[in-house]
Write a protein that holds these residues in place. Sequence first.
Motif, mmCIF file in Angstrom:
data_model
loop_
_atom_site.group_PDB
_atom_site.id
_atom_site.type_symbol
_atom_site.label_atom_id
_atom_site.label_comp_id
_atom_site.label_asym_id
_atom_site.label_seq_id
_atom_site.Cartn_x
_atom_site.Cartn_y
_atom_site.Cartn_z
ATOM 1 N N TYR A 304 43.128 37.100 26.906
ATOM 2 C CA TYR A 304 43.230 35.929 27.768
ATOM 3 C C TYR A 304 42.329 36.145 28.986
ATOM 4 O O TYR A 304 42.635 36.955 29.862
ATOM 5 C CB TYR A 304 44.679 35.699 28.198
ATOM 6 N N SER A 305 41.208 35.432 29.039
ATOM 7 C CA SER A 305 40.274 35.528 30.152
ATOM 8 C C SER A 305 39.723 34.149 30.452
ATOM 9 O O SER A 305 39.832 33.221 29.640
ATOM 10 C CB SER A 305 39.123 36.484 29.825
ATOM 11 N N TYR A 306 39.120 34.013 31.637
ATOM 12 C CA TYR A 306 38.550 32.715 32.000
ATOM 13 C C TYR A 306 37.342 32.393 31.130
ATOM 14 O O TYR A 306 37.165 31.266 30.666
ATOM 15 C CB TYR A 306 38.151 32.704 33.472
ATOM 16 N N ASN A 335 41.370 39.884 33.542
ATOM 17 C CA ASN A 335 41.035 39.078 34.712
ATOM 18 C C ASN A 335 39.541 39.106 34.989
ATOM 19 O O ASN A 335 38.990 40.144 35.363
ATOM 20 C CB ASN A 335 41.809 39.586 35.919
ATOM 21 N N ASP A 336 38.890 37.969 34.842
ATOM 22 C CA ASP A 336 37.491 37.826 35.227
ATOM 23 C C ASP A 336 37.337 36.628 36.166
ATOM 24 O O ASP A 336 36.275 36.021 36.245
ATOM 25 C CB ASP A 336 36.594 37.640 33.996
ATOM 26 N N LEU A 358 47.004 44.916 30.910
ATOM 27 C CA LEU A 358 46.360 44.286 32.057
ATOM 28 C C LEU A 358 45.014 44.949 32.279
ATOM 29 O O LEU A 358 44.926 46.179 32.383
ATOM 30 C CB LEU A 358 47.229 44.435 33.312
ATOM 31 N N ARG A 359 43.979 44.130 32.348
ATOM 32 C CA ARG A 359 42.628 44.657 32.461
ATOM 33 C C ARG A 359 41.813 43.755 33.373
ATOM 34 O O ARG A 359 42.069 42.560 33.471
ATOM 35 C CB ARG A 359 41.992 44.734 31.071
ATOM 36 N N ASN A 360 40.829 44.331 34.042
ATOM 37 C CA ASN A 360 39.933 43.502 34.842
ATOM 38 C C ASN A 360 38.520 43.595 34.298
ATOM 39 O O ASN A 360 38.150 44.566 33.613
ATOM 40 C CB ASN A 360 39.946 43.916 36.316
ATOM 41 N N ASN A 388 40.009 50.352 33.703
ATOM 42 C CA ASN A 388 39.598 49.417 34.745
ATOM 43 C C ASN A 388 38.703 50.134 35.746
ATOM 44 O O ASN A 388 38.854 51.324 36.008
ATOM 45 C CB ASN A 388 40.820 48.853 35.466
ATOM 46 N N SER A 389 37.790 49.383 36.356
ATOM 47 C CA SER A 389 36.912 49.925 37.389
ATOM 48 C C SER A 389 36.603 48.829 38.398
ATOM 49 O O SER A 389 36.979 47.666 38.196
ATOM 50 C CB SER A 389 35.614 50.466 36.777
ATOM 51 N N ASN A 390 35.927 49.204 39.499
ATOM 52 C CA ASN A 390 35.598 48.248 40.555
ATOM 53 C C ASN A 390 36.871 47.634 41.138
ATOM 54 O O ASN A 390 36.965 46.435 41.336
ATOM 55 C CB ASN A 390 34.652 47.162 40.026
#
Length: 802
Positions: A304-306, A335-336, A358-360, A388-390
Amino acid sequence: MNIKKLIPLFALICVNSWLVSTTWYINLDGTGDFTTIQEGINASVDNDTVLVYPGTYYENLDFNGKSITLCSQELITGNSQFINSTIIDGQNLESCIRIHNGETNAIIRGFTIQHGYGTQFWSHDGGGILVHDYSTAFITNCIIKHNKASLGAGIYARHGFINLSGVTLYENYGVCGGAVYLDDDSSLNCDPDNLCNIYNNYAGRGSDIYVQDTGNIEVIVDTFTVFNPSRFFAEYYEGSTLTVNIQNNWMNLIPEDLYVSTNGDDNNSGITINEPLKTISWAIHKIQANEQNPRTIHIANGTYSYQENQQIYPIGCKEFVSIVGQDMDNTILCNDFIGTNLIGFNISNEIEISDITLRNSSSLHTENVVYFSDMECLTLNNINISNNSNIDYIFTDNNQFSYYNNLLIEDNIIEGYSAAVYLRGSGYLKNSIISNNTNLSNPPIGCEVALHISARGNDSEFNIENCVISNNNTANSESCIVKVNNYNGNEPTIRFTNCIFNDNYCADNFLFCNYNFNGTTIMNNCTLADNTTGGSFYSHTIDSYGDLILNNTIMHNDPDYEIFLKDDTINGNVNECIVNYSNIKNGEAGTYNQNNANIISWEDGNISLDPQFLLSQENPYQLSEYSPCIDTGTPDTTGLLLPPYDLLYHERIWDGDNNGEAIIDMGCYEFGADSVGVENHQLPMTNSQMTNYPNPFNPSTTISFDLTAKDTNTAKIEIYNLNGQKVKILSVTLSEVEESGINQLKVPRLSTQLRMTQAGKNSYSVIWNGTDQSNKPVSSGIYFARLKAENVEASCKMLLLK
């Protein structure tokens, strides 16, 4: 024709100031004074007007302390079409407009204000308009849409005074305050005649408006997202109250469980698995729940991402709404979109979030992957936060009570000021792994790469059980791997049980900070092995400013000392270190007592031998058959609150040396023990018909369940606490006494009810009054009611809050 000849009407409108003010004309075609709005603002002085002609102006404007009028031709013509055709576009870089230098009369009129991202202020704040430093803004006949920010995506004010007339705010996206965020004595005045519209904005909390430290705020609108908005839509906090006077609502809520799938459609009803919604944020908006009717959002497997399916972040928490994925590894929330994945804030009931990853996006700077604060009780089960990073922070919790089970937090790169997991409250962290996380930040103060627990409340406890903290590292010279401390001078107990800390690296002199001043930190059956530091002088594994108790624990690490007891007598504190049946490298000499200021109690059963770890296979710090730690723990484990299994879910107390006597081993693993046959410490939920109400409860709750007549002959209810300890047994028998034609359960000292259900079952309910087997009141926390019968086994989770 020169555009300056078109202004006589405007001059009449400004009759009070025309002799002393200047109008600056902005037009993209070059026929005005300037082609950019900022040039006009820079040229102006107080009381001037900057008049903007139609077009899209890709700018991030700053009023620079000037009390001026910024307007489109809507002001001089009254034609609302100029609102849509005169656009200030923030290019997703910063705030579209900043008013933050004490402007006393800044006027904005007749624009569409879009695509602002917020100014780096407290965070990225004020996507559309930012007002600060005792500035006053009058905003009239504007559309504010499609802006993003951490706080106040549409409008943000801190020490700012906002006046709205005929303004429409919709589809703005924030972490808190999707449309409007007000803080620190800010005010908001809404024109009761030229009404505003605030609807369909998104945020983790206060999706339309969020106010804090403002006193009373009254919002008067024509259209709001919903009638009678909950605090999810209209949040007030810390010294604020909020009144919303609404003429029309934009949508109706759905009082059902909702289903979401990447193949769904937000035009679907969402109330069945065959007609799912597409976006999680829309499901959160639409769902309606209350204490009598809690609801769940069910999320099917998928990413699920934008970019892939228009998911809007953050995903917020709503009262009485749980969020459940299909499974932990394949329900992925990526999350993007904006700087936080998942947020829960100011919720006064228990909710659960489970079975998700949960991931970015690494291209998006993420402030928090997870942020929870001021929630009464939160349960997280089966959560994966990896790769995850940043990011500044991974997992931040500031709740009253939290129960976390089976968290996997690994392979993350942190660039902020906090640990991978920062927990400030009371509760439990169980069956979790925090590993291979790296902190790259170099702030002026230290930050913990793996875990920071700051318990609050003098009688509070935080229990960390069956957890792995391994291979985390930080090059920050003032940071450590784990830190525990008290909160606001209280005296909590922080307990580690069956945990392993291994192969972590810290550039400072120590790895584990025990700054639990006046409180007590306890390690029961823990293993601390092969951790290293970059310190060259008095390096040590545990840096302690509070009471420290070690039971059945192994400490064999690289630093010079295992324990360094700090001298805190300047603050009147004399701390104690108690060591029982533990294997400490260099024995008592491995503990450094600075200035001999503290008390060391080196008690029975301690050794200082090579632990003889297995050093192979998947869990190398298991004991080998030659280990001196086998069957050499305390013979009496009473009071240690140990679970019935070790870190690998093997029997916790086992006769490892085959001498006919089962004694617990030192460390987190039990040598040679059989598996207890479970993967995590959860009571089975095989029958969804077992419930309790109210939940949370105080002092009693009604437990309801289904039984057939033959099941009642063997049925009983057992009450367990979170440590797996049996608190009470309630016997259940069926009596054939006729009272109004209804059979009744007989449970000693408990009131009972019976009602008929389908499929030949009877539904029963009993009341548990929150006492143990000796009829003494139990403490606040999570308990499990477990029903056992010949053909039925079921359970439910209960929260007692006093």
